[in-house]
Write an enzyme that holds these catalytic residues in place. Structure first.
Site, PDB file in Angstrom:
ATOM      1  CG  ASP A  25      -1.891   1.155   1.246  1.00  0.00           C
ATOM      2  OD1 ASP A  25      -2.445   1.477   0.185  1.00  0.00           O
ATOM      3  OD2 ASP A  25      -2.098   1.757   2.314  1.00  0.00           O
ATOM      4  CB  SER A  26       0.296   4.811  -0.537  1.00  0.00           C
ATOM      5  OG  SER A  26      -0.881   5.004   0.222  1.00  0.00           O
ATOM      6  CB  CYS A  88      -3.147   0.374  -2.802  1.00  0.00           C
ATOM      7  SG  CYS A  88      -3.231   2.003  -3.582  1.00  0.00           S
ATOM      8  CD  GLU A 165       0.096   6.805   5.981  1.00  0.00           C
ATOM      9  OE1 GLU A 165       1.131   6.829   6.658  1.00  0.00           O
ATOM     10  OE2 GLU A 165      -0.372   5.751   5.490  1.00  0.00           O
ATOM     11  CB  CYS A 197      -9.137   4.546   0.510  1.00  0.00           C
ATOM     12  SG  CYS A 197      -7.454   4.892   1.071  1.00  0.00           S
ATOM     13  CG  HIS A 199      -4.860   4.969   4.346  1.00  0.00           C
ATOM     14  ND1 HIS A 199      -4.338   4.471   3.181  1.00  0.00           N
ATOM     15  CD2 HIS A 199      -3.810   5.446   5.071  1.00  0.00           C
ATOM     16  CE1 HIS A 199      -3.023   4.652   3.187  1.00  0.00           C
ATOM     17  NE2 HIS A 199      -2.682   5.230   4.324  1.00  0.00           N
TER      18      HIS A 199
END
Length: 288
Positions: A25-26, A88, A165, A197, A199
């Site tokens: 993932d990012s 992701c 984040e 997403c 996240h």
């Protein structure tokens, strides 16, 4: 067409069931997929990569995303993974179909499993996602192919990833941002909300407070891992030696950015401070 420096993939990936599963993932969003994998495949080892030096992905162009994912998959191949899960949604929407045929291990994405689950649970479906995922229209297309009569609304939520984040879940500003994003979906009286997403499941508690009535939350992470279980069993790659697996199960964490920052933020959900190693992907040839 083969990409630079790449040979024709074999028809059958030659690997052992003891090889790890790759997740990328990012950033920390993919931890929601890791959590589901630990529930459903507790005896598997994992290589987790977070491309923190280049997050957020949602504001990047499709060409950039494809290049990033190509680099990551190439690096994953060097780690002798037996499967990769794109944790992701942006990558799943923009790069999966383009890059999957060029690697000799299974690569799974989130869109189709999440879309199929959504139409089973609701008829008025909201999707919250990154700008890139919303622009791709991947979720709406996948849902309408399964259930043409489904009503679907998509909202881009670009501020969510930086807030997560940045470890700002308890920040009053985050609550206000969430309220603003969800207001149109509340007006449309959705009965189901898809976390478009990885996240966003970290915000589930907050979003439940913002929504004035109960809705079905769809976390595609749970469904892509179900698909992974089936794929591993079909290929005979599921780790079946449980005693050996228990003794050797582990997760290795890698990032392209700051290892300490990732370790600090991820410890909130891992309930421990992980050991994290930095990886430089600049040596991997880009697609151009």
């Amino acid at each position: 067409m083969l990409f630079p420096g790449q040979s024709e993939p074999s028809l059958l990936h030659k690997c052992s069931s003891s090889y790890p599963i790759g997740i990328f993932d990012s950033g920390v969003g993919g931890l929601t997929v890791l959590r589901e994998l630990r529930k459903q495949l507790p005896h598997e080892s994992v290589v987790y990569f977070a491309d923190t030096a280049r997050l957020p992905y949602g504001s990047k162009s499709p060409t950039e995303i494809i290049e990033f994912v190509y680099q990551i998959l190439t690096w994953m191949r060097s780690q002798q993974v037996k499967m990769v899960i794109m944790a992701c949604n942006t990558s799943s929407a923009l790069a999966l179909d383009i890059l999957r045929p060029h690697f000799d291990f299974p690569v799974l994405g989130l869109i189709l499993p999440g879309a199929r689950a959504a139409v089973k649970h609701g008829k008025h479906i909201g999707v919250i996602a990154t700008e890139a995922t919303v622009k791709s229209n991947a979720y709406a297309q996948a849902m309408q192919e399964t259930q043409p009569n489904a009503k679907i609304w998509q909202i881009a939520c670009p501020e969510f990833v930086p807030l997560i984040e940045g470890d700002r879940l308890a920040d009053p500003y985050t609550i206000q941002v969430a309220s603003n994003y969800l207001e149109p979906l509340i007006q449309d009286q959705i009965d189901t909300l898809v976390f478009g997403c990885t996240h966003y499941p970290h915000l589930k508690g907050l979003l439940s407070q913002v929504l004035p009535y109960p809705v079905n939350f769809i976390n595609p992470a749970a469904y892509v891992v179900k698909a992974a279980v089936k794929e591993l069993e079909i290929l005979g790659l599921r780790h079946t030696n449980l005693e050996l697996a228990v003794n050797n199960t582990f997760t290795r964490f890698y990032v392209s950015g700051d290892p300490q920052q990732f370790a600090k933020i991820s410890s909130r959900w891992l309930n421990k401070m992980p050991s994290v190693e930095q990886v430089n992907l600049s040596h991997v040839e880009l697609l151009s």
